[in-house]
Design a protein around this motif. Sequence first.
Motif, PDB file in Angstrom:
ATOM      1  N   TYR A   3       0.857  -1.185   0.000  1.00 38.23           N
ATOM      2  CA  TYR A   3       0.000   0.000   0.000  1.00 38.23           C
ATOM      3  C   TYR A   3       0.893   1.234   0.000  1.00 38.23           C
ATOM      4  N   THR A   4       0.521   2.242  -0.795  1.00 35.21           N
ATOM      5  CA  THR A   4       1.319   3.468  -0.854  1.00 35.21           C
ATOM      6  C   THR A   4       0.608   4.657  -0.227  1.00 35.21           C
ATOM      7  N   ASP A   5      -0.720   4.670  -0.291  1.00 34.12           N
ATOM      8  CA  ASP A   5      -1.514   5.753   0.294  1.00 34.12           C
ATOM      9  C   ASP A   5      -2.711   5.150   1.021  1.00 34.12           C
ATOM     10  N   ILE A   6      -2.822   5.483   2.303  1.00 33.32           N
ATOM     11  CA  ILE A   6      -3.884   4.920   3.128  1.00 33.32           C
ATOM     12  C   ILE A   6      -4.746   6.053   3.679  1.00 33.32           C
ATOM     13  N   ALA A  32       3.805   3.700   3.784  1.00 32.49           N
ATOM     14  CA  ALA A  32       2.731   4.378   3.053  1.00 32.49           C
ATOM     15  C   ALA A  32       2.473   5.773   3.617  1.00 32.49           C
ATOM     16  N   ASP A 106      -4.983   3.459  -1.943  1.00 32.31           N
ATOM     17  CA  ASP A 106      -5.189   2.061  -2.290  1.00 32.31           C
ATOM     18  C   ASP A 106      -5.707   1.248  -1.108  1.00 32.31           C
ATOM     19  N   LEU A 107      -5.946   1.917   0.035  1.00 29.63           N
ATOM     20  CA  LEU A 107      -6.535   1.246   1.196  1.00 29.63           C
ATOM     21  C   LEU A 107      -7.297   2.275   2.022  1.00 29.63           C
ATOM     22  N   CYS A 136     -10.710   0.676  -4.087  1.00 25.00           N
ATOM     23  CA  CYS A 136      -9.525   0.196  -3.370  1.00 25.00           C
ATOM     24  C   CYS A 136      -9.954  -0.781  -2.278  1.00 25.00           C
ATOM     25  N   SER A 137      -8.979  -1.329  -1.587  1.00 22.26           N
ATOM     26  CA  SER A 137      -9.247  -2.263  -0.500  1.00 22.26           C
ATOM     27  C   SER A 137      -9.768  -1.532   0.730  1.00 22.26           C
TER      28      SER A 137
END
Length: 152
Positions: A3-6, A32, A106-107, A136-137
């Motif tokens: 994950y890069t951006d949460i 992230a 992405d999360l 995204c997840s």
Amino acid sequence: MPYTDIVLAYDGSLEGRRALREGAELAVQFKARTHLLAVIKQNAGTAVGQGLDPRSLPDDEEQRYRAVLEEGVTILKGFALRAEGHLRRGDPVDEIVKLVGEVNADLVVVGHRDRGALARWWRTPVSMSLLDKLTCSVLIGRKVRGADPAPD
């Protein structure tokens, strides 16, 4: 998948703090970027009925949400994370989806309890609305029965 951006949706509740910590641990693991979101849910019908602009809030209520957001950012910084706080007004589902798009997350991490503010996201049809709208997840932090919901 790294994950890069949460995006972490946060309301300051015990379940919210558990989800925040779970999201922070993942962010550390994956290095992230974290985006903490607090949403002031407004009931436009009530505001209009009272003759108020639905985008306005009493200062004390906005300050309370800002304090919750600041608390969450402080917790994330305690994990040595760069954390950006976002305070939004509106429907929580819509605001989560908007922020995910803005930061290309992405999360999404949210807390859940059987009753209360976050629970409304997981009842039909709203729960399906959030899940259907996200690309995204999603991680749902839940209280473990008999366990401390927000360990230090």
